[in-house]
Write an enzyme that holds these catalytic residues in place. Sequence first.
Site, short mmCIF file in Angstrom:
data_model
loop_
_atom_site.label_atom_id
_atom_site.label_comp_id
_atom_site.label_asym_id
_atom_site.label_seq_id
_atom_site.Cartn_x
_atom_site.Cartn_y
_atom_site.Cartn_z
N LYS A 23 0.85 -1.19 0.00
CA LYS A 23 0.00 0.00 0.00
C LYS A 23 0.89 1.24 0.00
O LYS A 23 1.75 1.40 0.88
CB LYS A 23 -0.88 -0.05 1.25
CG LYS A 23 -2.18 0.70 1.13
CD LYS A 23 -3.03 0.37 2.34
CE LYS A 23 -4.31 1.14 2.37
NZ LYS A 23 -4.98 1.02 3.67
C1 E4P Z 1 -8.22 1.47 4.03
O1 E4P Z 1 -7.57 1.07 3.14
C2 E4P Z 1 -8.18 2.85 4.53
O2 E4P Z 1 -6.95 3.13 5.11
C3 E4P Z 1 -9.31 3.02 5.50
O3 E4P Z 1 -10.50 2.55 4.90
C4 E4P Z 1 -9.49 4.44 6.02
O4 E4P Z 1 -10.67 4.48 6.77
P1 E4P Z 1 -11.04 5.66 7.78
O5 E4P Z 1 -11.34 6.87 6.98
O6 E4P Z 1 -12.24 5.15 8.52
O7 E4P Z 1 -9.84 5.86 8.68
#
Ligand code: E4P
Length: 238
Positions: A108
């Site tokens: 990622k």
């Molecule tokens: C996933 O890949 C993201 O980092 C995550 O969905 C972010 O979510 P949030 O906005 O609830 O922190």
Amino acid sequence: MSMPCVPFKVFGTFARNPNHAMRFFIDTANLDQIREAQDLGVLDGVTTNPSLMAKEGIHGEARVKQHYIDICNITSGDVSAEVISTDFAGMVKEGEALAALHPQIVVKVPMIKDGIKAIKYFSDKGIRTNCTLVFSAGQALLAAKAGATYVSPFLGRLDDNSQDGMDLIAQIRLIYDNYFFETQILAASIRHTMHIVKCAEVGADVATCPLSAILGLLNHPLTDIGLAKFLADYASNK
Ligand code: E4P
């Protein structure tokens, strides 16, 4: 005369691979929640981020790496593991180490200039990536051009800021379909069940969700009332 390339439409929606069903990822680093979603039989993968790892108290390189392996041992799907570096060389070093941990790991990478360079590098080397922190169609286009496996538009955080996150998912869908980009739309920052349902309507490839939102899909009071009546009628008929 050359004809313009126009994607074909079927019943008002762009035709996509009929074998490609929407997938559910769980958005957590909590092993119990990952197991619960896996036991339900609908889990296709896991996304994590540094905040989710910190929430579980997972600190230090060795523990973080072991935790990713533990997650891979619960699910057979893709597991996103986020780099911390923000420079190209650092992201490449970290990403290669993460990818070497397990074949299910997807690296990622944040949507920044060096991140795009790193995604292109990983793509050329056959290392799968998830471009994170995407908030605009232009960013999603750039991620696809660089060869990202997944792009993660954060729809909940857009909603939190008075911008309709679902509009962005639909816009990215249109752009990717226009040019048959293979980058998959991984709708992220999902807060509740209607986000999941709307993502399915606009054609997100994947929704990464908190366990509560996945389990929320089960709920309808008429189901509970109907089941109670069926069981009561069965019991009175003995
Ligand atoms: C996933 O890949 C993201 O980092 C995550 O969905 C972010 O979510 P949030 O906005 O609830 O922190």
